[in-house]
Structure formats: structure tokens, C-alpha cells
Design an enzyme around this catalytic site. Structure first.
Site, PDB file in Angstrom:
ATOM      1  N   LYS A  13     -11.008   6.109  12.138  1.00 49.41           N
ATOM      2  CA  LYS A  13     -12.272   5.998  11.386  1.00 49.41           C
ATOM      3  C   LYS A  13     -13.124   4.833  11.908  1.00 49.41           C
ATOM      4  O   LYS A  13     -14.326   4.971  12.090  1.00 49.41           O
ATOM      5  CB  LYS A  13     -11.993   5.789   9.882  1.00 49.41           C
ATOM      6  CG  LYS A  13     -11.153   6.882   9.243  1.00 49.41           C
ATOM      7  CD  LYS A  13     -11.033   6.705   7.745  1.00 49.41           C
ATOM      8  CE  LYS A  13     -10.312   5.456   7.299  1.00 49.41           C
ATOM      9  NZ  LYS A  13      -8.861   5.433   7.646  1.00 49.41           N
ATOM     10  N   ARG A  88     -10.990   5.572  -1.911  1.00 51.48           N
ATOM     11  CA  ARG A  88      -9.581   5.866  -1.642  1.00 51.48           C
ATOM     12  C   ARG A  88      -8.872   6.427  -2.864  1.00 51.48           C
ATOM     13  O   ARG A  88      -7.703   6.819  -2.756  1.00 51.48           O
ATOM     14  CB  ARG A  88      -8.877   4.572  -1.234  1.00 51.48           C
ATOM     15  CG  ARG A  88      -8.650   4.396   0.249  1.00 51.48           C
ATOM     16  CD  ARG A  88      -7.961   3.058   0.436  1.00 51.48           C
ATOM     17  NE  ARG A  88      -7.205   2.940   1.643  1.00 51.48           N
ATOM     18  CZ  ARG A  88      -7.657   2.369   2.763  1.00 51.48           C
ATOM     19  NH1 ARG A  88      -8.880   1.927   2.823  1.00 51.48           N
ATOM     20  NH2 ARG A  88      -6.872   2.247   3.808  1.00 51.48           N
ATOM     21  N   ARG A 127      -0.360  -0.783  17.917  1.00 49.30           N
ATOM     22  CA  ARG A 127      -1.622  -1.538  17.943  1.00 49.30           C
ATOM     23  C   ARG A 127      -1.373  -3.052  17.963  1.00 49.30           C
ATOM     24  O   ARG A 127      -0.510  -3.558  17.269  1.00 49.30           O
ATOM     25  CB  ARG A 127      -2.465  -1.181  16.721  1.00 49.30           C
ATOM     26  CG  ARG A 127      -3.780  -1.969  16.684  1.00 49.30           C
ATOM     27  CD  ARG A 127      -4.782  -1.386  15.770  1.00 49.30           C
ATOM     28  NE  ARG A 127      -4.260  -1.178  14.441  1.00 49.30           N
ATOM     29  CZ  ARG A 127      -4.893  -0.454  13.517  1.00 49.30           C
ATOM     30  NH1 ARG A 127      -6.026   0.136  13.808  1.00 49.30           N
ATOM     31  NH2 ARG A 127      -4.375  -0.309  12.320  1.00 49.30           N
ATOM     32  N   ARG A 160      -0.830  -6.597  13.218  1.00 49.09           N
ATOM     33  CA  ARG A 160      -1.238  -6.784  11.823  1.00 49.09           C
ATOM     34  C   ARG A 160      -0.024  -6.564  10.919  1.00 49.09           C
ATOM     35  O   ARG A 160       0.783  -5.676  11.196  1.00 49.09           O
ATOM     36  CB  ARG A 160      -2.340  -5.782  11.457  1.00 49.09           C
ATOM     37  CG  ARG A 160      -3.707  -6.273  11.856  1.00 49.09           C
ATOM     38  CD  ARG A 160      -4.856  -5.333  11.612  1.00 49.09           C
ATOM     39  NE  ARG A 160      -4.698  -4.262  10.665  1.00 49.09           N
ATOM     40  CZ  ARG A 160      -5.581  -3.289  10.513  1.00 49.09           C
ATOM     41  NH1 ARG A 160      -6.688  -3.276  11.246  1.00 49.09           N
ATOM     42  NH2 ARG A 160      -5.406  -2.326   9.644  1.00 49.09           N
ATOM     43  N   ARG A 171       1.894   3.291   3.591  1.00 41.76           N
ATOM     44  CA  ARG A 171       0.450   3.529   3.485  1.00 41.76           C
ATOM     45  C   ARG A 171       0.148   5.030   3.576  1.00 41.76           C
ATOM     46  O   ARG A 171      -0.737   5.545   2.899  1.00 41.76           O
ATOM     47  CB  ARG A 171      -0.297   2.763   4.582  1.00 41.76           C
ATOM     48  CG  ARG A 171      -0.202   1.255   4.413  1.00 41.76           C
ATOM     49  CD  ARG A 171      -0.725   0.536   5.626  1.00 41.76           C
ATOM     50  NE  ARG A 171      -2.175   0.585   5.729  1.00 41.76           N
ATOM     51  CZ  ARG A 171      -2.845   0.407   6.861  1.00 41.76           C
ATOM     52  NH1 ARG A 171      -2.219   0.191   7.996  1.00 41.76           N
ATOM     53  NH2 ARG A 171      -4.147   0.470   6.864  1.00 41.76           N
TER      54      ARG A 171
HETATM   55  P1  AMP Z   1      -7.959  -0.153   6.146  1.00 40.32           P
HETATM   56  O1  AMP Z   1      -8.327  -1.105   7.218  1.00 40.32           O
HETATM   57  O2  AMP Z   1      -9.104   0.667   5.636  1.00 40.32           O
HETATM   58  O3  AMP Z   1      -6.767   0.710   6.489  1.00 40.32           O
HETATM   59  O4  AMP Z   1      -7.514  -1.042   4.876  1.00 40.32           O
HETATM   60  C1  AMP Z   1      -6.464  -1.986   4.973  1.00 40.32           C
HETATM   61  C2  AMP Z   1      -5.903  -2.270   3.588  1.00 40.32           C
HETATM   62  O5  AMP Z   1      -6.932  -2.833   2.749  1.00 40.32           O
HETATM   63  C3  AMP Z   1      -5.399  -1.066   2.809  1.00 40.32           C
HETATM   64  O6  AMP Z   1      -4.073  -0.701   3.147  1.00 40.32           O
HETATM   65  C4  AMP Z   1      -5.502  -1.572   1.372  1.00 40.32           C
HETATM   66  O7  AMP Z   1      -4.460  -2.489   1.075  1.00 40.32           O
HETATM   67  C5  AMP Z   1      -6.810  -2.357   1.415  1.00 40.32           C
HETATM   68  N1  AMP Z   1      -7.982  -1.494   1.128  1.00 40.32           N
HETATM   69  C6  AMP Z   1      -9.009  -1.191   1.976  1.00 40.32           C
HETATM   70  N2  AMP Z   1      -9.895  -0.375   1.391  1.00 40.32           N
HETATM   71  C7  AMP Z   1      -9.425  -0.145   0.142  1.00 40.32           C
HETATM   72  C8  AMP Z   1      -9.862   0.649  -0.934  1.00 40.32           C
HETATM   73  N3  AMP Z   1     -10.976   1.383  -0.849  1.00 40.32           N
HETATM   74  N4  AMP Z   1      -9.121   0.651  -2.084  1.00 40.32           N
HETATM   75  C9  AMP Z   1      -8.000  -0.078  -2.195  1.00 40.32           C
HETATM   76  N5  AMP Z   1      -7.501  -0.837  -1.202  1.00 40.32           N
HETATM   77  C10 AMP Z   1      -8.205  -0.874  -0.035  1.00 40.32           C
END
Ligand code: AMP
Length: 216
Positions: A13, A88, A127, A160, A171
Site C-alpha cells: 500500500k 482498519r 524488510r 521493524r 497482524r
Molecule cells: P501499518 O504501517 O499501516 O501496517 O501500521 C503499523 C501499525 O500501526 C499497525 O500494526 C497498528 O498497530 C498501528 N495502526 C496503524 N493504522 C492503524 C489503524 N487504522 N487502526 C489501528 N491501529 C493502526
């Protein structure tokens, strides 16, 4: 063009949102990036979000909804935005509907990137990122020129905390249980477009533009 990029962790994304920004200047709104910056800066938000993120859990709905609402009020999103990683949960999707209505904005499409689990685990666990400038590498698919070091600033690359295979699995389970149902939610509104997220980033990008009605 107001878009949501929907897809599991490591579906690509962020990569695709950056391409859309380069072509159409529509900002990427990544809640993950905003939260990671808060963790790095040690802000109160970061202190709440950090442990949840490292464990593969979601940050509470009210927290991320507030972040997105503030961001959508900024002037640079007047011509459009790409939401990456939000909504989400069904609660976030409902809140987004309400806030877009208040702001007089409408979604044009919700693009769902479809990628098999095994590919997602492989992508995520390989990664490596530069903690200094944020450059992203993959140990086999896009390795740095010198093993373990950033090409641009020579800083030692790190994994990370949420990119370990165990956390990635968690996740993905969370995505299947809580986020995947949003596909139905947007399909019922006639907004959902599914795109195969396996292949070259350029080919996938062309499909996304078609899905969003913006192909050349
Ligand atoms: P991402 O980089 O989008 O995969 O987000 C990394 C982490 O941030 C996720 O695994 C969640 O812990 C948190 N996070 C990001 N966006 C959201 C969201 N919309 N709702 C809840 N947690 C989020």
C-alpha cells in the site's frame, strides 16, 4: 481523487500510495507512518501506540480516528488523498463516513490489494529499514549495495519490531478478523475494486489507476 488503499500488512500500500503522490500530488495519509513518527519522537501518542504496534495489536479506534480527522482538515488534501492503513475496523469505517460527510468530501474508490499470506510473510520478514532516513530495503528482493548498510547514509539497517515472522502472523490474523470485513462494507456501497497485488510494482500501479478511473 479520494481513495482508500485496503490490504494486509506488506501488501504494498505504501509503495503504491507514493506512486500516486508522484503522479497526481494527492497526499498519502498513512496512520502507521504517523504513529511510527510519534513513537520515534517519544510523544504521549507514541507512548500509547508503541507497545501496541510492537505486539501487532491495533491502536484504539478513537485515537486513530482523531488523527485522520485532523489530517483531512489540512489544505493539502483539498484535491484528494490516499488513505493507507485506515480504516482498519468497522468503527473506523463508520467514523470515516461521518467525517467525510462533515467535510463535504466523497470517496471515489476503495482499492483492495490481494496478496497471499505466504508472500506477505516473506515480504515483511525480509524488510530492513534505515532508522535515519526511512529508506526501505529487502534482504533478497532489493538488497542494499553493502550488506546491512543504508545506500544513502551508511547507517546500519534495522528490522521493524513488527516485522518479525511471529508479529507478522499476528497482524495477518488481526487483518483477517477485523479489517477484511470492510471489503463487504465498501462492496455494498459500490466502491470496492480488487487488484492483484502480486507482480511488478509498476504493473500493479497501472491496475490501481484503472480501478480508480485514472488510467492514461
Ligand atoms: P501499518 O504501517 O499501516 O501496517 O501500521 C503499523 C501499525 O500501526 C499497525 O500494526 C497498528 O498497530 C498501528 N495502526 C496503524 N493504522 C492503524 C489503524 N487504522 N487502526 C489501528 N491501529 C493502526
Amino acid at each position: 481523487m479520494n481513495l482508500i488503499l485496503l490490504g494486509p500488512p506488506n501488501a504494498g500500500k505504501g509503495t503504491q500510495a507514493k506512486k500516486l503522490y508522484a503522479d497526481f500530488q494527492i497526499p498519502q495519509i498513512s496512520t502507521g507512518d504517523i504513529l511510527r513518527k510519534a513513537v520515534k519522537d517519544g510523544t504521549p501518542l507514541g507512548k500509547v501506540a508503541g507497545p501496541l504496534m510492537a505486539a501487532g495489536q491495533y491502536v484504539p479506534d478513537d485515537v486513530v480516528i482523531g488523527i485522520v480527522e485532523e489530517r483531512l482538515k489540512e489544505s493539502d488534501v483539498a484535491q484528494g488523498f490516499v488513505l493507507d492503513g485506515f480504516p482498519r475496523t468497522p468503527g473506523q469505517a463508520d467514523a470515516l463516513d461521518r467525517m467525510l460527510e462533515r467535510l463535504g468530501k466523497q470517496l471515489n474508490a476503495v482499492v483492495s490489494l490481494e496478496v497471499p499470506h505466504s508472500t506477505l510473510v516473506e515480504r515483511g520478514s525480509g524488510r530492513r529499514v534505515c532508522p535515519n532516513d526511512g529508506a526501505v530495503y529487502h534482504v533478497t528482493q532489493s538488497p542494499p549495495k553493502r550488506a546491512g548498510l543504508c545506500d544513502k547514509c551508511s547507517t546500519e539497517l534495522v528490522q521493524r519490531p513488527d516485522d518479525t515472522p511471529e508479529v507478522i502472523e499476528k497482524r495477518l490474523q488481526k487483518y483477517d478478523a477485523e479489517t477484511s470485513p470492510l471489503k463487504d462494507f465498501y462492496a455494498k456501497k459500490g466502491l470496492l475494486k480488487s487488484v492483484d497485488g502480486v507482480g511488478s510494482p509498476e504493473g500493479i500501479y497501472e491496475e490501481i489507476k484503472k480501478a480508480a478511473g485514472r488510467s492514461a
